[in-house]
Design a protein around this motif. Structure first.
Motif, PDB file in Angstrom:
ATOM      1  N   SER A   1      -5.474   1.853  -1.987  1.00 20.97           N
ATOM      2  CA  SER A   1      -6.269   0.686  -2.382  1.00 20.97           C
ATOM      3  C   SER A   1      -6.933   0.895  -3.735  1.00 20.97           C
TER       4      SER A   1
ATOM      5  N   LYS B   1      -4.475  -0.043  -6.496  1.00 22.92           N
ATOM      6  CA  LYS B   1      -4.338  -1.504  -6.644  1.00 22.92           C
ATOM      7  C   LYS B   1      -5.555  -2.089  -7.358  1.00 22.92           C
TER       8      LYS B   1
ATOM      9  N   GLU C   1       3.101  -2.113  -0.422  1.00 19.95           N
ATOM     10  CA  GLU C   1       1.711  -2.337   0.006  1.00 19.95           C
ATOM     11  C   GLU C   1       1.279  -1.348   1.092  1.00 19.95           C
ATOM     12  N   SER C   2       2.148  -1.150   2.077  1.00 15.41           N
ATOM     13  CA  SER C   2       1.782  -0.324   3.234  1.00 15.41           C
ATOM     14  C   SER C   2       1.552   1.143   2.875  1.00 15.41           C
TER      15      SER C   2
ATOM     16  N   THR D   1       0.500   2.104  -0.458  1.00 13.38           N
ATOM     17  CA  THR D   1      -0.154   2.143  -1.764  1.00 13.38           C
ATOM     18  C   THR D   1      -1.658   2.279  -1.576  1.00 13.38           C
TER      19      THR D   1
ATOM     20  N   ASP E   1       4.092  -6.061  -4.595  1.00 15.86           N
ATOM     21  CA  ASP E   1       4.464  -5.422  -3.339  1.00 15.86           C
ATOM     22  C   ASP E   1       5.970  -5.530  -3.167  1.00 15.86           C
TER      23      ASP E   1
ATOM     24  N   GLU F   1       7.502  -7.073   0.031  1.00 15.86           N
ATOM     25  CA  GLU F   1       7.606  -8.515   0.249  1.00 15.86           C
ATOM     26  C   GLU F   1       8.970  -9.049  -0.172  1.00 15.86           C
TER      27      GLU F   1
END
Length: 165
Positions: free
Chosen positions: A144, A147, A139-140, A142, A155, A158
């Motif tokens: 936006s 997505k 996520e950090s 990637t 993610d 996670e």
């Protein structure tokens, strides 16, 4: 778009350079490619798994390429280019995109393992063609827009204990 089901034909394309830099810059760890491939496939029919790698003449890279093949990835290898000014470049964006478009008629789902926003247009195109798009990355790191173009985003950050060595 279709949801995940057992008869679904899936291709997994792993942008190894992007994954490496994300995992190292945020976690100082390596990717567990076996766990990543297992999660990407999820009991579906794997049509093709390709890891796009860069040869930079570093120690252990050949054993890394062999390990990827042992896991089930086809490896596509590109040599790093060094320019006259000393700068270096190597990426697989065009190669990944061409392979994804070529595979589109043979798959139901593309799992793109990358956070590179340059692939957002590719994902939009493939979704228009009826291909389900799943993105797996951190996520950090990637984009936006990538997505937004995916039907599903996982993610990997996670689940560090699963996806990082």
């Amino acid at each position: 778009m279709t949801e995940i089901h057992p008869g679904q034909r899936v291709a997994v394309l792993a942008d190894s350079q992007n994954l490496y830099h994300s995992a190292h810059s945020v976690y100082s760890r390596n990717i567990d490619y076996s766990a990543m491939l297992d999660k990407a496939v999820q009991e579906r029919e794997l049509i093709r798994a390709i890891a796009y790698v860069i040869r930079a003449d570093s120690p252990d890279e050949e054993s890394f390429f062999e390990a990827l093949r042992d896991i089930g990835f086809e490896t596509k290898i590109k040599d790093i280019k060094t320019f006259g000014d000393g700068s270096k470049k190597a990426d697989w964006d065009v190669g990944i995109s061409l392979d994804a478009v070529t595979l589109a008629d043979h798959i139901d789902t593309l799992v793109l393992c990358s956070g590179d926003g340059d692939f957002s247009r590719l994902c939009s195109h493939l979704r228009h063609e009826g291909v389900r798009i799943e993105v797996m990355s951190f996520e950090s790191s990637t984009a936006s827009e990538l997505k937004r173009e995916a039907d599903a985003f996982l993610d990997m950050g996670e689940r560090e204990e699963t996806f990082l060595l």
